[in-house]
Write an enzyme that holds these catalytic residues in place. Structure first.
Site, PDB file in Angstrom:
ATOM      1  N   ARG A 184      30.431  17.774  22.416  1.00  0.00           N
ATOM      2  CA  ARG A 184      30.376  17.230  23.778  1.00  0.00           C
ATOM      3  C   ARG A 184      30.786  18.315  24.781  1.00  0.00           C
ATOM      4  O   ARG A 184      30.249  18.409  25.884  1.00  0.00           O
ATOM      5  CB  ARG A 184      31.285  15.991  23.892  1.00  0.00           C
ATOM      6  CG  ARG A 184      30.869  14.876  22.929  1.00  0.00           C
ATOM      7  CD  ARG A 184      31.880  13.750  22.880  1.00  0.00           C
ATOM      8  NE  ARG A 184      33.173  14.197  22.360  1.00  0.00           N
ATOM      9  CZ  ARG A 184      34.260  13.420  22.296  1.00  0.00           C
ATOM     10  NH1 ARG A 184      34.198  12.161  22.712  1.00  0.00           N
ATOM     11  NH2 ARG A 184      35.393  13.895  21.809  1.00  0.00           N
ATOM     12  N   HIS A 195      42.426  18.278  18.728  1.00  0.00           N
ATOM     13  CA  HIS A 195      41.866  16.954  18.445  1.00  0.00           C
ATOM     14  C   HIS A 195      42.483  16.388  17.176  1.00  0.00           C
ATOM     15  O   HIS A 195      42.829  17.146  16.256  1.00  0.00           O
ATOM     16  CB  HIS A 195      40.340  17.027  18.295  1.00  0.00           C
ATOM     17  CG  HIS A 195      39.685  15.711  18.527  1.00  0.00           C
ATOM     18  ND1 HIS A 195      39.470  14.804  17.514  1.00  0.00           N
ATOM     19  CD2 HIS A 195      39.240  15.123  19.668  1.00  0.00           C
ATOM     20  CE1 HIS A 195      38.907  13.730  18.026  1.00  0.00           C
ATOM     21  NE2 HIS A 195      38.756  13.879  19.327  1.00  0.00           N
ATOM     22  N   SER A 248      41.697   3.895  22.068  1.00  0.00           N
ATOM     23  CA  SER A 248      41.027   2.847  22.858  1.00  0.00           C
ATOM     24  C   SER A 248      40.173   1.951  21.976  1.00  0.00           C
ATOM     25  O   SER A 248      40.243   0.710  22.081  1.00  0.00           O
ATOM     26  CB  SER A 248      40.181   3.462  23.983  1.00  0.00           C
ATOM     27  OG  SER A 248      39.376   4.507  23.505  1.00  0.00           O
ATOM     28  N   HIS A 268      45.067  10.860  25.350  1.00  0.00           N
ATOM     29  CA  HIS A 268      43.716  10.336  25.079  1.00  0.00           C
ATOM     30  C   HIS A 268      42.869  10.595  26.326  1.00  0.00           C
ATOM     31  O   HIS A 268      42.703  11.747  26.714  1.00  0.00           O
ATOM     32  CB  HIS A 268      43.867   8.853  24.721  1.00  0.00           C
ATOM     33  CG  HIS A 268      42.665   8.193  24.122  1.00  0.00           C
ATOM     34  ND1 HIS A 268      41.602   8.873  23.598  1.00  0.00           N
ATOM     35  CD2 HIS A 268      42.369   6.865  23.961  1.00  0.00           C
ATOM     36  CE1 HIS A 268      40.692   8.011  23.138  1.00  0.00           C
ATOM     37  NE2 HIS A 268      41.137   6.781  23.365  1.00  0.00           N
TER      38      HIS A 268
END
Ligand code: AMX
Length: 425
Positions: free
Chosen positions: A318, A309, A233, A263
């Site tokens: 996170r 990832h 993005s 994503h």
């Protein structure tokens, strides 16, 4: 002039001079080599772009402007946007001024809702969000000032104005889409007394008697804000923006990338997978049942969403933040308990698959169970929440790129024949 614009106006000339003289002095030096595997492998690890808002070291996770994310968990998302843009956290006056800017720049024209109402009833909420932003492109101050002949040094100013406008309307647009798409009744008007995150919760219309959901929303918006420049993005937004397409075009384009299942859409896929597990075993499974389910998923050729990832090689900080929030507020919730069990079992399974570089949970593995617990049960909508947050990262990166005058992106592609000839294969 807003305090953010004022602040940037003070910082930008020195930053621009610094980057320009750095390039002038060292422009021909090498910073990265590219292997054939990287050329065919999604450019993984190739250092070929600049992003000063944040970095993601594989062994540490997100660091925003030099501050590790775990030191920012308590910050409001508005503070994060200021930090992304300027490199410093705002004072309370500066924070208030930015919140006032959002209030002043809110309000969605009626034609946007009409465009969205004309879409198929089962349109994906991400498609509606991106369409809503794009529909407002005619408002772009950047486009207007470029058309009037603005100087290159001034581009960042109208870019900032467009970005503030987009951030100001996003919670209202996103909440309106939620209510329209899931038949929740009429849209709820913004409450100007609320901050950005709490205002979003208010407009969603989800019950939040003690403000815990607003707390979760602020955390969610803070955690998803940025993840350096190479993810799909951010990179898409950057690439489109480098053609001097205005922020409405560039951010909408970036969000189209976020809508991919590898994503941001993993966000919705994760909870779906967890609910499938619970459905199959009639509640929280045993470790053995879960392990088998994980292997069945892998053996059927599917990915386990929320794990792995492209950059990270540790449990995503996170995820840790959501996990801690869940332990505090949702410990008795069976969906949260299943997510916690997945964290216990799945890395052990993925570690046995040689090709998987990162067996650990990413940001998407835990957030869905918390949203579900607080009544946001439509998981197809989750990537919209991610989008509201990630727009801060994309917007700040656009502003910074325009500020130092980054040129249009144009990497060189090669044919397979050229590569074979070059290598002598
Ligand atoms: N389950 C099953 N297989 C996985 C996997 C997982 N969770 N993670 C990686 N793999 C596979 C890849 O599909 C790839 O297989 P292939 O060679 O047959 O195509 C192989 O392992 C090597 O992949 P990798 O080098 O470890 O990762 P990558 O950089 O190519 O991809 C990512 C990274 C995130 C797309 C991948 O880990 C994945 O698909 N995860 C599940 C989806 C997900 O959670 N996405 C969210 C990412 C965070 C975000 O952007 N929101």
């Amino acid at each position: 002039m807003s305090k953010l614009k004022d602040k940037l106006a003070g910082l930008i000339p020195a930053m621009r001079d610094d980057i320009r003289s750095f390039i002038k002095e060292h422009g021909s030096k090498e910073v990265s080599k590219v292997t054939l595997k990287q050329v065919y492998g999604g450019m993984r690890g190739v250092r070929a772009m600049v992003c000063d808002t944040s970095v993601v070291p594989p062994d540490k996770g997100l660091i925003i402007r030099g501050i590790p994310l775990k030191e920012l968990f308590e910050k409001m998302p508005e503070e994060i946007f200021w930090l992304l843009c300027t490199g410093e956290l705002p004072s309370s006056d500066e924070l208030k001024d930015l919140q006032d800017e959002y209030r002043k720049n809110g309000g969605i024209p009626d034609y946007v809702w009409k465009v969205l109402e004309a879409m198929p009833k089962d349109a994906h909420p991400m498609c509606m969000l991106d369409t809503g932003i794009l529909a407002m492109e005619g408002e772009s101050k950047f486009r207007a000032s470029y058309t009037k002949g603005a100087r290159k040094e001034e581009y960042w100013e109208s870019t900032l104005e467009d970005c503030i406008r987009i951030l100001a309307i996003l919670p209202e647009l996103a909440a309106g889409i939620y209510r329209m798409r899931y038949n929740k009744g009429p849209r709820i008007a913004p409450d100007p007394s609320l901050d950005w995150g709490a205002g979003y919760v208010h407009m969603l219309g989800v019950d939040d008697p003690d403000g815990t959901f607003a707390k979760l929303m602020r955390l969610y918006l803070t955690l998803h804000s940025d993840h350096e420049g190479g993810n799909v993005s951010a990179h898409t937004c950057h690439c489109v923006g480098s053609a001097l397409s205005d922020p409405f075009y560039a951010i909408s384009a970036g969000l189209n990338g976020l809508a991919g299942p590898l994503h941001g859409l993993a966000n919705q896929e994760c909870l779906k997978w967890v609910l499938e597990v619970m459905d199959k075993f009639g509640g929280v499974p045993t470790e053995k049942e879960l392990e088998k389910f994980a292997w069945d998923t892998l053996n059927s050729g599917k990915v386990i969403p929320g794990y792995g990832h492209a950059v990270l090689r540790i449990t995503d900080p996170r995820y840790d933040a959501f996990h801690a929030f869940g332990a505090k507020y949702c410990a008795d919730d069976p969906v949260y308990q299943t997510v916690a069990l997945v964290f216990k079992v799945v890395p052990g399974v993925l570690k046995q698959v040689k090709k998987i570089a990162d067996p650990w949970p990413n940001v998407d593995a835990g957030s869905g169970s918390l949203l579900y617990k607080f009544g946001l049960t439509e998981f197809e909508y989750y990537t919209v929440l991610f989008s509201v947050s990630r727009t801060m990262g994309m917007a700040s990166q656009l502003i910074v790129s325009r500020a130092w005058g980054e040129p249009i992106e144009r990497p060189k592609s090669s044919t397979t024949k050229w590569l074979k000839d070059q290598i002598g294969a």
